[in-house]
Design a protein around this motif. Structure first.
Motif, PDB file in Angstrom:
ATOM      1  N   VAL A  30       0.831  -1.205   0.000  1.00  0.00           N
ATOM      2  CA  VAL A  30       0.000   0.000   0.000  1.00  0.00           C
ATOM      3  C   VAL A  30       0.866   1.256   0.000  1.00  0.00           C
ATOM      4  O   VAL A  30       0.366   2.352   0.032  1.00  0.00           O
ATOM      5  CB  VAL A  30      -0.931   0.033   1.241  1.00  0.00           C
ATOM      6  N   ILE A  31       2.180   1.070  -0.045  1.00  0.00           N
ATOM      7  CA  ILE A  31       3.088   2.212   0.047  1.00  0.00           C
ATOM      8  C   ILE A  31       2.886   3.200  -1.097  1.00  0.00           C
ATOM      9  O   ILE A  31       2.997   4.407  -0.912  1.00  0.00           O
ATOM     10  CB  ILE A  31       4.545   1.753   0.104  1.00  0.00           C
ATOM     11  N   SER A  32       2.587   2.702  -2.289  1.00  0.00           N
ATOM     12  CA  SER A  32       2.440   3.588  -3.432  1.00  0.00           C
ATOM     13  C   SER A  32       1.260   4.542  -3.246  1.00  0.00           C
ATOM     14  O   SER A  32       1.212   5.592  -3.876  1.00  0.00           O
ATOM     15  CB  SER A  32       2.247   2.773  -4.710  1.00  0.00           C
ATOM     16  N   HIS A  33       0.313   4.160  -2.383  1.00  0.00           N
ATOM     17  CA  HIS A  33      -0.875   4.983  -2.197  1.00  0.00           C
ATOM     18  C   HIS A  33      -0.757   5.951  -1.020  1.00  0.00           C
ATOM     19  O   HIS A  33      -1.336   7.031  -1.055  1.00  0.00           O
ATOM     20  CB  HIS A  33      -2.107   4.094  -1.957  1.00  0.00           C
ATOM     21  N   ILE A  34      -0.046   5.584   0.024  1.00  0.00           N
ATOM     22  CA  ILE A  34      -0.134   6.349   1.267  1.00  0.00           C
ATOM     23  C   ILE A  34       1.191   6.882   1.787  1.00  0.00           C
ATOM     24  O   ILE A  34       1.204   7.839   2.570  1.00  0.00           O
ATOM     25  CB  ILE A  34      -0.814   5.477   2.352  1.00  0.00           C
ATOM     26  N   ALA A  35       2.320   6.333   1.393  1.00  0.00           N
ATOM     27  CA  ALA A  35       3.607   6.751   1.970  1.00  0.00           C
ATOM     28  C   ALA A  35       3.881   8.237   1.731  1.00  0.00           C
ATOM     29  O   ALA A  35       4.346   8.947   2.631  1.00  0.00           O
ATOM     30  CB  ALA A  35       4.740   5.915   1.403  1.00  0.00           C
ATOM     31  N   TYR A  36       3.595   8.700   0.523  1.00  0.00           N
ATOM     32  CA  TYR A  36       3.813  10.121   0.223  1.00  0.00           C
ATOM     33  C   TYR A  36       2.995  11.004   1.159  1.00  0.00           C
ATOM     34  O   TYR A  36       3.490  12.016   1.679  1.00  0.00           O
ATOM     35  CB  TYR A  36       3.451  10.422  -1.234  1.00  0.00           C
ATOM     36  N   TYR A  37       1.746  10.625   1.377  1.00  0.00           N
ATOM     37  CA  TYR A  37       0.877  11.430   2.229  1.00  0.00           C
ATOM     38  C   TYR A  37       1.364  11.432   3.677  1.00  0.00           C
ATOM     39  O   TYR A  37       1.317  12.448   4.361  1.00  0.00           O
ATOM     40  CB  TYR A  37      -0.561  10.900   2.157  1.00  0.00           C
ATOM     41  N   LEU A  38       1.823  10.272   4.139  1.00  0.00           N
ATOM     42  CA  LEU A  38       2.356  10.204   5.495  1.00  0.00           C
ATOM     43  C   LEU A  38       3.602  11.076   5.644  1.00  0.00           C
ATOM     44  O   LEU A  38       3.763  11.786   6.645  1.00  0.00           O
ATOM     45  CB  LEU A  38       2.694   8.757   5.864  1.00  0.00           C
ATOM     46  N   ASP A  39       4.471  11.015   4.658  1.00  0.00           N
ATOM     47  CA  ASP A  39       5.698  11.797   4.717  1.00  0.00           C
ATOM     48  C   ASP A  39       5.386  13.300   4.741  1.00  0.00           C
ATOM     49  O   ASP A  39       5.982  14.061   5.517  1.00  0.00           O
ATOM     50  CB  ASP A  39       6.581  11.455   3.522  1.00  0.00           C
TER      51      ASP A  39
END
Length: 241
Positions: free
Chosen positions: A195-204
């Motif tokens: 799920v990193i492609s969907h949410i990691a950017y937003y978390l960062d």
């Protein structure tokens, strides 16, 4: 040797009558009333009044606090609120489209909902409350001076309120870091759901925005402590004088 006293009519010409008086003209400068015992021009009075006003009422501290809270802090808070809502929308879309990872997104939605409530509460009962107290220090519309009823205990209470919010925001900040770390670990494990492609950017990005908020709150606490210390010093001087 003979002694000859001076004639009184001769000595009178060197003597001037200077009446003793303890009355002085009162000249107001903003909320200060100055009673000068010698002649002062209006320019000199303004310089003295300004210097006294600065020392007695912490105008500089309050001015910096007001500018910080209304300019930088307000804009950063609005950006953070807008970004949280953007992530919520994104997570809702993914939860509907991906049944296998829906539970993960629901957990994020609950977390973001709680964080949104906290940021809103700080904006209302933290930053806005502090702004209201600071605005009450205004003397008039063109200049301000601290109301003499403000004491160190009131400032200490404001400090405690902001400090409590800082602690709560810090808890979320640490958890966001933990989630991002788990995202990174999943990237290296092909056996897990990706799920990193969907949410990691937003978390960062959320971490970056939250860090700005924490820095702003720490700056506010430093200024409040400076103000509290200044008030305590004057209160102790008043006590022993």
């Amino acid at each position: 040797m003979s002694s000859y006293p001076f004639n009184s009519s001769f000595t009178k010409q060197f003597r001037q009558e200077q009446p003793v008086t303890f009355c002085a003209e009162e000249k107001p400068y903003e909320q200060i009333v100055i009673s000068p015992y010698n002649r002062m021009s209006d320019a000199e009075m303004n310089v003295l009044g300004s210097a006294l006003n600065e020392q007695m009422f912490d105008n500089d501290i309050i001015d910096r606090l007001l500018a910080k809270l209304t300019q930088k802090d307000s804009m950063d808070a609005q950006r953070l609120l807008a970004f949280i809502k953007e992530i919520q929308h994104e997570c809702t879309s993914h939860a509907s489209a991906e049944p296998f990872t829906a539970q993960y997104y629901k957990h994020l939605l609950e977390l973001l909902g709680s964080f949104l409530e906290l940021v809103n509460e700080y904006d209302t009962n933290g930053r806005e409350l502090l702004l209201g107290n600071l605005n009450a220090c205004y003397f008039d519309e063109t200049s301000f001076a601290v109301n003499q009823s403000v004491d160190s205990e009131e400032v200490a209470t404001m400090h405690s309120i902001i400090e409590d919010f800082l602690f709560q925001v810090g808890e979320f900040y640490q958890y966001f870091h933990l989630l991002l770390q788990k995202e990174t670990e999943q990237e290296n494990s092909k056996s897990r759901v990706q799920v990193i492609s969907h949410i990691a950017y937003y978390l960062d990005t959320l971490i970056t925005c939250t860090e700005k908020m924490i820095i702003n709150m720490e700056g506010t606490l430093d200024m409040l402590l400076e103000w509290e210390t200044s008030l305590q010093n004057r209160e102790s001087q008043s006590l022993f004088n």
